[in-house]
Design a protein around this motif. Sequence first.
Motif, PDB file in Angstrom:
ATOM      1  N   UNK A  26      47.140  35.347  44.988  1.00 16.96           N
ATOM      2  CA  UNK A  26      47.913  36.630  44.278  1.00 16.96           C
ATOM      3  C   UNK A  26      47.451  37.706  45.061  1.00 16.96           C
ATOM      4  N   UNK A  27      46.050  37.978  45.419  1.00 12.40           N
ATOM      5  CA  UNK A  27      45.503  38.945  46.139  1.00 12.40           C
ATOM      6  C   UNK A  27      45.344  40.259  45.288  1.00 12.40           C
ATOM      7  N   UNK A  28      45.403  40.087  43.683  1.00 16.04           N
ATOM      8  CA  UNK A  28      45.076  41.005  42.708  1.00 16.04           C
ATOM      9  C   UNK A  28      44.273  40.332  41.625  1.00 16.04           C
ATOM     10  N   UNK A  29      43.075  40.956  41.315  1.00 19.62           N
ATOM     11  CA  UNK A  29      42.329  40.268  40.219  1.00 19.62           C
ATOM     12  C   UNK A  29      42.998  40.259  38.895  1.00 19.62           C
ATOM     13  N   UNK A  30      43.825  41.347  38.761  1.00 13.89           N
ATOM     14  CA  UNK A  30      44.680  41.289  37.268  1.00 13.89           C
ATOM     15  C   UNK A  30      45.758  40.152  37.445  1.00 13.89           C
ATOM     16  N   UNK A  31      46.211  40.357  38.281  1.00 11.08           N
ATOM     17  CA  UNK A  31      47.499  39.145  38.464  1.00 11.08           C
ATOM     18  C   UNK A  31      46.730  37.668  38.449  1.00 11.08           C
ATOM     19  N   UNK A  32      45.948  37.573  39.033  1.00  6.41           N
ATOM     20  CA  UNK A  32      44.764  36.175  39.124  1.00  6.41           C
ATOM     21  C   UNK A  32      44.685  35.911  37.544  1.00  6.41           C
ATOM     22  N   UNK A  33      44.239  36.880  36.890  1.00  4.38           N
ATOM     23  CA  UNK A  33      43.897  36.405  35.531  1.00  4.38           C
ATOM     24  C   UNK A  33      45.193  36.255  34.809  1.00  4.38           C
TER      25      UNK A  33
END
Length: 162
Positions: A26-33
């Motif tokens: 995803x390239x994004x920590x919040x989206x990864x979560x």
Amino acid sequence: MDRYEGFREFVDARQQSLMRTAYLLTGDSHLAEDLVQTVLTRVASHWSRLAGTGNPEAYTRKALVNQHLSWRRRRSFSEIAGLEVPDRGEAHDDATLRRLALRQSLAKLSPKQRAVIVLRFYEDRSEQETAQLMGCSVGTVKSQTHYALSKLRALAPQEAYR
């Protein structure tokens, strides 16, 4: 017998690895979560079957890739995660600048290309394993890898992707 027996242990053992893969996808920590949470919710609903006869690790990895690809199909990825790095006039070391350039380059790949790069080179999966996780042929993995590396070379020629 509890229908979720062993699920907590599985999550405890694999969550960090799943988060790293989700972040690379995803390239994004919040989206990864969000991605990991969504996938683990689905895995939990099938846990009794997976724990008894299936391979929970493979199922979870495949679900992670499939969910990511599904999200990418529904919305423009730039809508999902703002991947542009703001220019704040801050000084960055070379390693940070290289990571930022790689992150921006990966964001410009198609969903399948990015998934292939993450699975093949970050997770060190074989072409066969990658094909199984993505639900495609080995030939598709090879061609997507070729196109992805070509695109990365064009986007960031200084990095010498091989």
